[in-house]
Design a protein around this motif. Sequence first.
Motif, PDB file in Angstrom:
ATOM      1  N   VAL A   5       0.849  -1.202   0.000  1.00 56.67           N
ATOM      2  CA  VAL A   5       0.000   0.000   0.000  1.00 56.67           C
ATOM      3  C   VAL A   5       0.880   1.246   0.000  1.00 56.67           C
ATOM      4  CG1 VAL A   5      -1.743   1.285   1.299  1.00 56.67           C
ATOM      5  CG2 VAL A   5      -1.931  -1.206   1.078  1.00 56.67           C
ATOM      6  N   LEU A   6       1.989   1.191   0.710  1.00 60.70           N
ATOM      7  CA  LEU A   6       2.915   2.323   0.717  1.00 60.70           C
ATOM      8  C   LEU A   6       3.521   2.558  -0.671  1.00 60.70           C
ATOM      9  CD1 LEU A   6       4.731   1.746   4.127  1.00 60.70           C
ATOM     10  CD2 LEU A   6       2.974   3.448   3.581  1.00 60.70           C
ATOM     11  N   VAL A   7       3.756   1.487  -1.412  1.00 59.47           N
ATOM     12  CA  VAL A   7       4.266   1.626  -2.779  1.00 59.47           C
ATOM     13  C   VAL A   7       3.225   2.335  -3.645  1.00 59.47           C
ATOM     14  CG1 VAL A   7       4.911   0.331  -4.870  1.00 59.47           C
ATOM     15  CG2 VAL A   7       5.855  -0.324  -2.646  1.00 59.47           C
ATOM     16  N   ALA A   8       1.969   1.953  -3.488  1.00 62.46           N
ATOM     17  CA  ALA A   8       0.898   2.598  -4.249  1.00 62.46           C
ATOM     18  C   ALA A   8       0.791   4.079  -3.883  1.00 62.46           C
ATOM     19  CB  ALA A   8      -0.432   1.887  -4.014  1.00 62.46           C
ATOM     20  N   ILE A   9       0.920   4.380  -2.612  1.00 61.24           N
ATOM     21  CA  ILE A   9       0.859   5.774  -2.168  1.00 61.24           C
ATOM     22  C   ILE A   9       2.049   6.560  -2.720  1.00 61.24           C
ATOM     23  CG2 ILE A   9       1.015   7.290  -0.145  1.00 61.24           C
ATOM     24  CD1 ILE A   9      -0.662   5.150   1.360  1.00 61.24           C
ATOM     25  N   PRO A  13       0.908   9.989  -4.586  1.00 65.26           N
ATOM     26  CA  PRO A  13       0.896  10.630  -3.269  1.00 65.26           C
ATOM     27  C   PRO A  13      -0.323  11.514  -3.011  1.00 65.26           C
ATOM     28  CG  PRO A  13       2.637  11.542  -4.644  1.00 65.26           C
ATOM     29  CD  PRO A  13       2.050  10.385  -5.392  1.00 65.26           C
ATOM     30  N   ASP A  14      -0.869  12.091  -4.062  1.00 65.01           N
ATOM     31  CA  ASP A  14      -2.032  12.959  -3.887  1.00 65.01           C
ATOM     32  C   ASP A  14      -3.310  12.162  -3.635  1.00 65.01           C
ATOM     33  OD1 ASP A  14      -1.695  12.034  -6.553  1.00 65.01           O
ATOM     34  OD2 ASP A  14      -3.158  13.501  -7.257  1.00 65.01           O
ATOM     35  N   ARG A  15      -3.245  10.834  -3.761  1.00 60.94           N
ATOM     36  CA  ARG A  15      -4.426  10.001  -3.547  1.00 60.94           C
ATOM     37  C   ARG A  15      -4.223   9.036  -2.373  1.00 60.94           C
ATOM     38  NH1 ARG A  15      -6.714   8.335  -9.400  1.00 60.94           N
ATOM     39  NH2 ARG A  15      -8.672   8.482  -8.295  1.00 60.94           N
ATOM     40  N   GLY A  16      -3.289   9.392  -1.493  1.00 54.79           N
ATOM     41  CA  GLY A  16      -2.935   8.520  -0.379  1.00 54.79           C
ATOM     42  C   GLY A  16      -4.114   8.120   0.485  1.00 54.79           C
ATOM     43  N   ALA A  74      -7.519   3.510 -12.234  1.00 52.29           N
ATOM     44  CA  ALA A  74      -8.892   3.298 -12.696  1.00 52.29           C
ATOM     45  C   ALA A  74      -9.777   2.800 -11.560  1.00 52.29           C
ATOM     46  CB  ALA A  74      -8.913   2.313 -13.859  1.00 52.29           C
ATOM     47  N   MET A  75      -9.244   1.918 -10.723  1.00 52.36           N
ATOM     48  CA  MET A  75     -10.018   1.443  -9.572  1.00 52.36           C
ATOM     49  C   MET A  75     -10.307   2.590  -8.611  1.00 52.36           C
ATOM     50  SD  MET A  75      -8.491  -2.329  -8.645  1.00 52.36           S
ATOM     51  CE  MET A  75      -9.828  -2.778  -7.526  1.00 52.36           C
ATOM     52  N   LEU A  76      -9.315   3.430  -8.400  1.00 49.90           N
ATOM     53  CA  LEU A  76      -9.514   4.584  -7.518  1.00 49.90           C
ATOM     54  C   LEU A  76     -10.568   5.517  -8.093  1.00 49.90           C
ATOM     55  CD1 LEU A  76      -5.804   5.323  -6.589  1.00 49.90           C
ATOM     56  CD2 LEU A  76      -7.619   4.683  -4.979  1.00 49.90           C
ATOM     57  N   ASP A  77     -10.533   5.735  -9.395  1.00 50.17           N
ATOM     58  CA  ASP A  77     -11.523   6.595 -10.048  1.00 50.17           C
ATOM     59  C   ASP A  77     -12.932   6.029  -9.897  1.00 50.17           C
ATOM     60  OD1 ASP A  77      -9.478   8.280 -10.805  1.00 50.17           O
ATOM     61  OD2 ASP A  77      -9.408   7.548 -12.876  1.00 50.17           O
ATOM     62  N   ARG A  78     -13.073   4.722 -10.108  1.00 50.60           N
ATOM     63  CA  ARG A  78     -14.400   4.096  -9.952  1.00 50.60           C
ATOM     64  C   ARG A  78     -14.891   4.192  -8.517  1.00 50.60           C
ATOM     65  NH1 ARG A  78     -11.999   0.280 -13.374  1.00 50.60           N
ATOM     66  NH2 ARG A  78     -11.612  -1.143 -11.653  1.00 50.60           N
ATOM     67  N   HIS A  79     -13.991   4.041  -7.581  1.00 49.60           N
ATOM     68  CA  HIS A  79     -14.368   4.110  -6.167  1.00 49.60           C
ATOM     69  C   HIS A  79     -14.787   5.528  -5.782  1.00 49.60           C
ATOM     70  CE1 HIS A  79     -14.385   3.166  -1.928  1.00 49.60           C
ATOM     71  NE2 HIS A  79     -13.572   4.188  -1.701  1.00 49.60           N
ATOM     72  N   ALA A  80     -14.204   6.523  -6.427  1.00 50.51           N
ATOM     73  CA  ALA A  80     -14.512   7.921  -6.094  1.00 50.51           C
ATOM     74  C   ALA A  80     -15.871   8.353  -6.612  1.00 50.51           C
ATOM     75  CB  ALA A  80     -13.415   8.831  -6.654  1.00 50.51           C
TER      76      ALA A  80
END
Length: 81
Positions: A5-9, A13-16, A74-80
């Motif tokens: 998860v830290l790697v993804a952040i 970083p703006d979507r942490g 894309a997953m983050l966008d769908r979740h938002a």
Amino acid sequence: MDQAVLVAIARFPDRGHAIEELARTDEDFRSLCADLADAEAAAVRWQHSSLPVSAARSAEYRDLARDLASELAAMLDRHAQ
């Protein structure tokens, strides 16, 4: 917090906060984060390798990491939504 998860952040970083939230509730998202972390680590390992195929393998893993990051976004966008 899970290293993947830290790697993804670090990648986004703006979507942490959104990454942390989705990682807590979505196993598929956590798996994607782990795949991204693995691909990035493999790219670095190959980059430091002295084998003749190291540059090609490193590039392949960087491409994979880029594709995984796009899927993660894309997953983050769908979740938002």
